[in-house]
Design an enzyme around this catalytic site. Structure first.
Site, PDB file in Angstrom:
ATOM      1  N   CYS A  41     -11.042  -2.708  -3.637  1.00  0.00           N
ATOM      2  CA  CYS A  41     -10.192  -3.784  -4.156  1.00  0.00           C
ATOM      3  C   CYS A  41     -11.017  -5.009  -4.532  1.00  0.00           C
ATOM      4  CB  CYS A  41      -9.111  -4.151  -3.148  1.00  0.00           C
ATOM      5  SG  CYS A  41      -7.853  -2.860  -2.991  1.00  0.00           S
ATOM      6  N   CYS A  44      -4.229   0.780  -2.422  1.00  0.00           N
ATOM      7  CA  CYS A  44      -4.036  -0.434  -1.631  1.00  0.00           C
ATOM      8  C   CYS A  44      -3.040  -1.378  -2.310  1.00  0.00           C
ATOM      9  CB  CYS A  44      -5.354  -1.167  -1.459  1.00  0.00           C
ATOM     10  SG  CYS A  44      -6.643  -0.198  -0.666  1.00  0.00           S
ATOM     11  N   GLU A  78      -3.344  -4.477  -2.893  1.00  0.00           N
ATOM     12  CA  GLU A  78      -3.990  -5.380  -3.855  1.00  0.00           C
ATOM     13  C   GLU A  78      -4.040  -4.742  -5.245  1.00  0.00           C
ATOM     14  OE1 GLU A  78      -5.069  -4.469  -0.902  1.00  0.00           O
ATOM     15  OE2 GLU A  78      -6.087  -6.105   0.163  1.00  0.00           O
ATOM     16  N   ASN A  81       0.837  -1.198   0.000  1.00  0.00           N
ATOM     17  CA  ASN A  81       0.000   0.000   0.000  1.00  0.00           C
ATOM     18  C   ASN A  81       0.873   1.250   0.000  1.00  0.00           C
ATOM     19  OD1 ASN A  81       0.608  -0.918   2.641  1.00  0.00           O
ATOM     20  ND2 ASN A  81      -1.066   0.233   3.543  1.00  0.00           N
ATOM     21  N   ILE A  82       0.385   2.262  -0.701  1.00  0.00           N
ATOM     22  CA  ILE A  82       1.112   3.527  -0.836  1.00  0.00           C
ATOM     23  C   ILE A  82       0.133   4.644  -0.513  1.00  0.00           C
ATOM     24  CG2 ILE A  82       2.403   5.037  -2.396  1.00  0.00           C
ATOM     25  CD1 ILE A  82       2.926   2.421  -4.090  1.00  0.00           C
ATOM     26  N   GLU A  83       0.375   5.314   0.601  1.00  0.00           N
ATOM     27  CA  GLU A  83      -0.545   6.370   1.025  1.00  0.00           C
ATOM     28  C   GLU A  83      -0.109   7.723   0.488  1.00  0.00           C
ATOM     29  OE1 GLU A  83      -2.056   4.438   5.205  1.00  0.00           O
ATOM     30  OE2 GLU A  83      -0.711   6.137   5.264  1.00  0.00           O
ATOM     31  N   CYS A  95     -10.344  -4.292   0.935  1.00  0.00           N
ATOM     32  CA  CYS A  95     -11.417  -3.306   1.077  1.00  0.00           C
ATOM     33  C   CYS A  95     -12.405  -3.435  -0.088  1.00  0.00           C
ATOM     34  CB  CYS A  95     -10.830  -1.891   1.132  1.00  0.00           C
ATOM     35  SG  CYS A  95     -10.291  -1.251  -0.469  1.00  0.00           S
TER      36      CYS A  95
HETATM   37 ZN    ZN Z   1      -8.211  -1.892  -1.003  1.00  0.00          ZN
END
Ligand code: ZN
Length: 129
Positions: free
Chosen positions: A87, A52, A54, A42-44, A84
């Site tokens: 995804c 996410c 995925e 994941n990369i915020e 989530c």
């Molecule tokens: Zn997700």
């Protein structure tokens, strides 16, 4: 390809997660039917632009021309961490019913649960072709 190998790759990807806001690292390994593996973390980002693990892994695979997917491993936290809603919908457009989703969790990732996309996203949105 053993599930243990996919777990190891997902954990390696998890270590690359960029999560300055949530501090919640997720790693994914997606296995194609021809044996190739695509990892993701994941990369915020500030605001709503985070992505996410995925979708990172699937986007890598899709952008390289991959079309047939066999399984994926998700590693998140000690508690069960399922994909989530975004995804689930995203994945559902690219996999078939026999696609396996393995969620690895527990202390030292010693637990595993297996799902199909249908179990995680029943009655998913689909356009008729
Ligand atoms: Zn997700």
């Amino acid at each position: 390809m053993k599930i243990e190998d996919l777990i190891k790759i997902a954990i390696e990807a998890q270590n690359n997660a960029y999560v300055p806001y949530s501090h919640f690292k997720v790693g994914v390994a997606v296995l194609s039917k021809n044996g190739k593996i695509y990892s993701g973390c994941n990369i915020e980002n500030h605001g709503i632009m985070s992505i996410c693990a995925e979708r990172v892994a699937f986007s890598k695979a899709l952008s390289e021309g991959e079309k047939d997917f066999k399984a994926m491993v998700v590693v998140g936290a000690e508690e069960l961490t399922t994909p989530c809603g975004y995804c689930r919908q995203f994945i559902s457009e690219f996999v078939e019913k026999d696609f396996k989703i393995y969620i690895v969790y527990g202390e030292k990732f010693n637990k595993i649960k297996e799902y199909t996309i249908e179990e995680l996203l029943p009655c998913s949105f689909k356009l008729k072709h």
